[in-house]
Motif scaffolding. Sequence first.
Motif, mmCIF file in Angstrom:
data_model
loop_
_atom_site.group_PDB
_atom_site.id
_atom_site.type_symbol
_atom_site.label_atom_id
_atom_site.label_comp_id
_atom_site.label_asym_id
_atom_site.label_seq_id
_atom_site.Cartn_x
_atom_site.Cartn_y
_atom_site.Cartn_z
ATOM 1 N N THR A 162 64.934 -62.050 -6.413
ATOM 2 C CA THR A 162 64.274 -62.792 -7.471
ATOM 3 C C THR A 162 65.262 -62.918 -8.624
ATOM 4 O OG1 THR A 162 62.312 -62.915 -8.897
ATOM 5 C CG2 THR A 162 63.251 -60.726 -8.493
ATOM 6 N N TYR A 163 64.808 -63.348 -9.778
ATOM 7 C CA TYR A 163 65.727 -63.495 -10.909
ATOM 8 C C TYR A 163 65.079 -62.935 -12.173
ATOM 9 C CZ TYR A 163 62.924 -67.729 -11.648
ATOM 10 O OH TYR A 163 61.885 -68.605 -11.827
ATOM 11 N N VAL A 164 65.900 -62.748 -13.189
ATOM 12 C CA VAL A 164 65.439 -62.168 -14.448
ATOM 13 C C VAL A 164 64.382 -63.069 -15.070
ATOM 14 C CG1 VAL A 164 66.145 -61.537 -16.789
ATOM 15 C CG2 VAL A 164 67.603 -60.960 -14.848
ATOM 16 N N ASP A 165 63.307 -62.460 -15.513
ATOM 17 C CA ASP A 165 62.179 -63.192 -16.079
ATOM 18 C C ASP A 165 62.006 -62.782 -17.534
ATOM 19 O OD1 ASP A 165 59.877 -64.526 -16.664
ATOM 20 O OD2 ASP A 165 58.594 -63.425 -15.264
ATOM 21 N N THR A 166 62.225 -63.711 -18.449
ATOM 22 C CA THR A 166 62.114 -63.408 -19.879
ATOM 23 C C THR A 166 60.863 -64.019 -20.494
ATOM 24 O OG1 THR A 166 63.438 -65.342 -20.480
ATOM 25 C CG2 THR A 166 64.624 -63.262 -20.115
ATOM 26 N N THR A 167 59.943 -64.494 -19.670
ATOM 27 C CA THR A 167 58.720 -65.087 -20.195
ATOM 28 C C THR A 167 57.788 -63.999 -20.716
ATOM 29 O OG1 THR A 167 57.658 -65.026 -18.023
ATOM 30 C CG2 THR A 167 58.875 -67.027 -18.606
ATOM 31 N N LEU A 168 56.801 -64.417 -21.484
ATOM 32 C CA LEU A 168 55.757 -63.513 -21.979
ATOM 33 C C LEU A 168 54.447 -63.924 -21.334
ATOM 34 C CD1 LEU A 168 54.894 -61.238 -23.912
ATOM 35 C CD2 LEU A 168 54.489 -62.991 -25.648
ATOM 36 N N THR A 169 53.930 -63.067 -20.447
ATOM 37 C CA THR A 169 52.692 -63.348 -19.726
ATOM 38 C C THR A 169 51.778 -62.142 -19.808
ATOM 39 O OG1 THR A 169 53.517 -62.470 -17.625
ATOM 40 C CG2 THR A 169 53.985 -64.798 -18.102
ATOM 41 N N ILE A 170 50.550 -62.334 -19.349
ATOM 42 C CA ILE A 170 49.610 -61.210 -19.355
ATOM 43 C C ILE A 170 50.076 -60.137 -18.371
ATOM 44 C CG2 ILE A 170 48.083 -62.163 -17.581
ATOM 45 C CD1 ILE A 170 47.098 -60.169 -20.767
ATOM 46 N N ARG A 171 50.780 -60.519 -17.321
ATOM 47 C CA ARG A 171 51.327 -59.532 -16.383
ATOM 48 C C ARG A 171 52.372 -58.654 -17.061
ATOM 49 N NH1 ARG A 171 47.631 -58.862 -12.657
ATOM 50 N NH2 ARG A 171 46.859 -60.855 -11.899
ATOM 51 N N LYS A 172 53.158 -59.236 -17.970
ATOM 52 C CA LYS A 172 54.129 -58.440 -18.727
ATOM 53 C C LYS A 172 53.408 -57.444 -19.635
ATOM 54 C CE LYS A 172 58.025 -60.350 -17.365
ATOM 55 N NZ LYS A 172 58.804 -61.160 -18.299
ATOM 56 N N GLU A 173 52.273 -57.850 -20.192
ATOM 57 C CA GLU A 173 51.475 -56.929 -21.013
ATOM 58 C C GLU A 173 51.008 -55.731 -20.182
ATOM 59 O OE1 GLU A 173 48.671 -54.904 -23.331
ATOM 60 O OE2 GLU A 173 50.384 -56.124 -23.919
ATOM 61 N N TYR A 174 50.572 -55.991 -18.955
ATOM 62 C CA TYR A 174 50.108 -54.910 -18.086
ATOM 63 C C TYR A 174 51.245 -53.963 -17.691
ATOM 64 C CZ TYR A 174 45.811 -57.674 -17.462
ATOM 65 O OH TYR A 174 44.645 -58.376 -17.669
ATOM 66 N N LYS A 175 52.466 -54.477 -17.683
ATOM 67 C CA LYS A 175 53.613 -53.662 -17.261
ATOM 68 C C LYS A 175 54.327 -52.979 -18.422
ATOM 69 C CE LYS A 175 54.646 -56.439 -13.149
ATOM 70 N NZ LYS A 175 55.670 -57.280 -12.463
ATOM 71 N N PHE A 176 53.876 -53.215 -19.646
ATOM 72 C CA PHE A 176 54.544 -52.612 -20.788
ATOM 73 C C PHE A 176 54.012 -51.192 -20.992
ATOM 74 C CE2 PHE A 176 55.499 -52.024 -25.363
ATOM 75 C CZ PHE A 176 56.861 -52.258 -25.308
ATOM 76 N N ASN A 177 54.458 -50.286 -20.137
ATOM 77 C CA ASN A 177 54.032 -48.894 -20.173
ATOM 78 C C ASN A 177 55.176 -48.021 -19.665
ATOM 79 O OD1 ASN A 177 53.869 -48.877 -17.217
ATOM 80 N ND2 ASN A 177 51.994 -50.057 -17.486
ATOM 81 N N TYR A 178 54.933 -46.729 -19.573
ATOM 82 C CA TYR A 178 56.001 -45.819 -19.168
ATOM 83 C C TYR A 178 56.501 -46.101 -17.753
ATOM 84 C CZ TYR A 178 58.482 -41.496 -18.114
ATOM 85 O OH TYR A 178 59.437 -40.596 -17.746
ATOM 86 N N LEU A 179 55.606 -46.503 -16.863
ATOM 87 C CA LEU A 179 56.005 -46.797 -15.482
ATOM 88 C C LEU A 179 56.746 -48.127 -15.376
ATOM 89 C CD1 LEU A 179 52.787 -45.781 -13.494
ATOM 90 C CD2 LEU A 179 54.843 -44.417 -13.903
ATOM 91 N N ARG A 180 56.521 -49.015 -16.333
ATOM 92 C CA ARG A 180 57.047 -50.376 -16.314
ATOM 93 C C ARG A 180 56.566 -51.138 -15.074
ATOM 94 N NH1 ARG A 180 62.723 -51.640 -18.834
ATOM 95 N NH2 ARG A 180 61.465 -53.534 -19.197
ATOM 96 N N LYS A 181 55.328 -50.843 -14.684
ATOM 97 C CA LYS A 181 54.665 -51.570 -13.618
ATOM 98 C C LYS A 181 53.164 -51.535 -13.899
ATOM 99 C CE LYS A 181 56.314 -48.765 -10.491
ATOM 100 N NZ LYS A 181 56.623 -48.061 -9.216
ATOM 101 N N ASP A 182 52.437 -52.438 -13.286
ATOM 102 C CA ASP A 182 50.995 -52.502 -13.501
ATOM 103 C C ASP A 182 50.351 -51.198 -13.039
ATOM 104 O OD1 ASP A 182 48.322 -53.141 -13.700
ATOM 105 O OD2 ASP A 182 48.520 -55.109 -12.772
ATOM 106 N N ASN A 183 49.649 -50.516 -13.948
ATOM 107 C CA ASN A 183 49.064 -49.225 -13.609
ATOM 108 C C ASN A 183 47.555 -49.296 -13.387
ATOM 109 O OD1 ASN A 183 48.134 -49.545 -16.197
ATOM 110 N ND2 ASN A 183 49.191 -47.772 -17.058
ATOM 111 N N PHE A 184 47.064 -50.472 -12.973
ATOM 112 C CA PHE A 184 45.654 -50.573 -12.607
ATOM 113 C C PHE A 184 45.371 -49.613 -11.450
ATOM 114 C CE2 PHE A 184 42.234 -52.368 -9.995
ATOM 115 C CZ PHE A 184 41.229 -52.487 -10.941
#
Length: 651
Positions: A70-92
């Motif tokens: 894949t390639y570097v993604d610099t967009t701001l999306t709701i998925r990025k909000e979910y990943k903005f945590n210590y794990l840097r991945k969706d923690n649902f």
Amino acid sequence: MVNKNKHLINLFFAFFLIVQCSQLFAQEKPKKSNRLSRELGIAEPNDTLNKEKRAKITDYLIISSENDTTYVDTTLTIRKEYKFNYLRKDNFGLMPFSNMGQTYNNLTYNFENTSLMPSFGARAKHFFYMEIEDINYYRVPTPLTELFFKTAFEQGQQTDAFFTVNTSPQYNFSIAYKGLRSLGKYQNILSSSGNFRFTSNYATKNNRYQARGHIVTQDLLNQENGGLQDDDVKYFESGDPEFLDRSIFTVNFENAESMLRAKRFHLDHTYHIIKRKDSLSKNKLNIGHIISFEDKYYQFDQTASNTYFGTSFKNVVKDRATLENFYNQLHVNYSNNIMGDLQFNISNNNYNYGYDKLVELNGNRITNRLKGNIFSAGGKYHKQYKGFELKGELGVNVSGSFDGNFLKGTATFKLNEDIAASASINHSSKAPNYNTLLYQSNYIEYNWQNSFNNIETQQLAFNLKYKNLANITVDLNTITDYVYFKKDETSLQVKPFQNNATITYLRAKFENEIKFGKFALNNTVLYQNMQDNNNVLNVPELTTRNTLYFSSNLFKKAMYLQTGITFNYFTKYYMNAYNPLLAEFYVQTDREFGNFPRLDFFLNAKIRQTRLYFKAEHFNSSFTGYNYYSAPNYPYRDFTIRFGLVWNFFL
């Protein structure tokens, strides 16, 4: 044997790094030109005549351990909000503890498995542990840097700094460090961790030989307090303003800490005997070799023993479990247009798990080591034809002390760009984790040696996706001879047990996003049904996350803004309790937890390549009741305000 292997592997990787690093220094310095950009046909930043050929964001490639790109993604999306945590991945599906870097309680389980070996144990510490599949490799036309920052609780912060560069079209390296220090709101609950990563990605000019390798060192430290004392639980739940200062609560102990520390050297290299002649031909043959050495230990220290864990041999506790694993795999890959991609592999695991002391209980001596060699064989298959894609993988241990096998198959049909469906089946038979088979501690009741049967799992899964309007996943699992931790009825201390019945476990997950103008509603709903007569595997029936948010460009598109509210909720169930000595969660059926909402307000913005994050976490904590827990006796976080950023530099 393992010590000899350790010296050999260190020498091997030292040689590999010298060869790879020589690529960095052996390049001829180009004159006012970027060699990689030139060979890729990408113009220089100063090339005003060919601006349309400058490097694009899609040229900054990220390559996974499975070679997916894949390639570097610099967009701001709701998925990025979910990943903005210590794990840097969706923690649902994970319930965080009160402090960052502490641990998570599972609200759901995925029993898909393709491993043939037992895991180390101390699973509560491994949420933050970077496995081989968590390491990516890169190929970039210009140097790339990413900086991550997020505030912590009380003193400290979380940072993640990353840099990668191609010194030539053939060679890329990256270096990164993820660090955390957070004091926390309660007594003796500090978290401190560091994850260092170095990756190397090399290919010869004719692409016949390719090599990817990484070095990772990790240390994850937590002070352990055992949670609130039982007498203080009622004061927490009362909501009395006197107790809103969480540091005044009495915890079970204030003199203990746990540490998971590890280093890993990994190399995956391939030589192409027959290369593809053109982009339409898939006739190729290559041989590959994977070599990996991992050395890790989990340690629990306590300056004075505590009756919380029962009686002890000595007053000062220093328990350490170690694992050294040396892995080799040789594989042959053949592809053509008719058959597809076929792989055959053989592998060897040389393992050494255990302790440096001998323990004798009731006249019986407990061994201090599990070590040996496991030889395995396996294969992979992949075929794509128009909208259909087939994948298969299998493996079996053919010799050694641990039996094991797995089989996985997936069929995917993509009707068009909007609609896709897939079905998969997975069977696994694997030995339980090392710490359930053998454990030694200064605490007398935490010494055991077991001969458990393999855990048998079968999973049948289906997925249907239609744009962003619906993503439905359903899986049905059967688990036989499940191994779990629970308090022993006699000693009242936590020990491993094996379930004597078959568990049936159904999960159905629905994801969608509905947009109306600049507003959107993002939904994730998980339904779970557990048929388990012994109640050894417990999950909430319903878990949901719903986000209502607004997005818009501002200031003549100089800034992109995204703001909204996220609602998290799960129904009551017998939530697992946490044992800090083992760093494991264990089954409890005394009290149900859950049925409390968590509301977060967020305000995020993007300015050029910088994403800014601001969040008011759990802002409803003071008016919806103080009944929120991450585990029994471990309260969840109170209302707090946090912020951070992710910043990319393209040179």
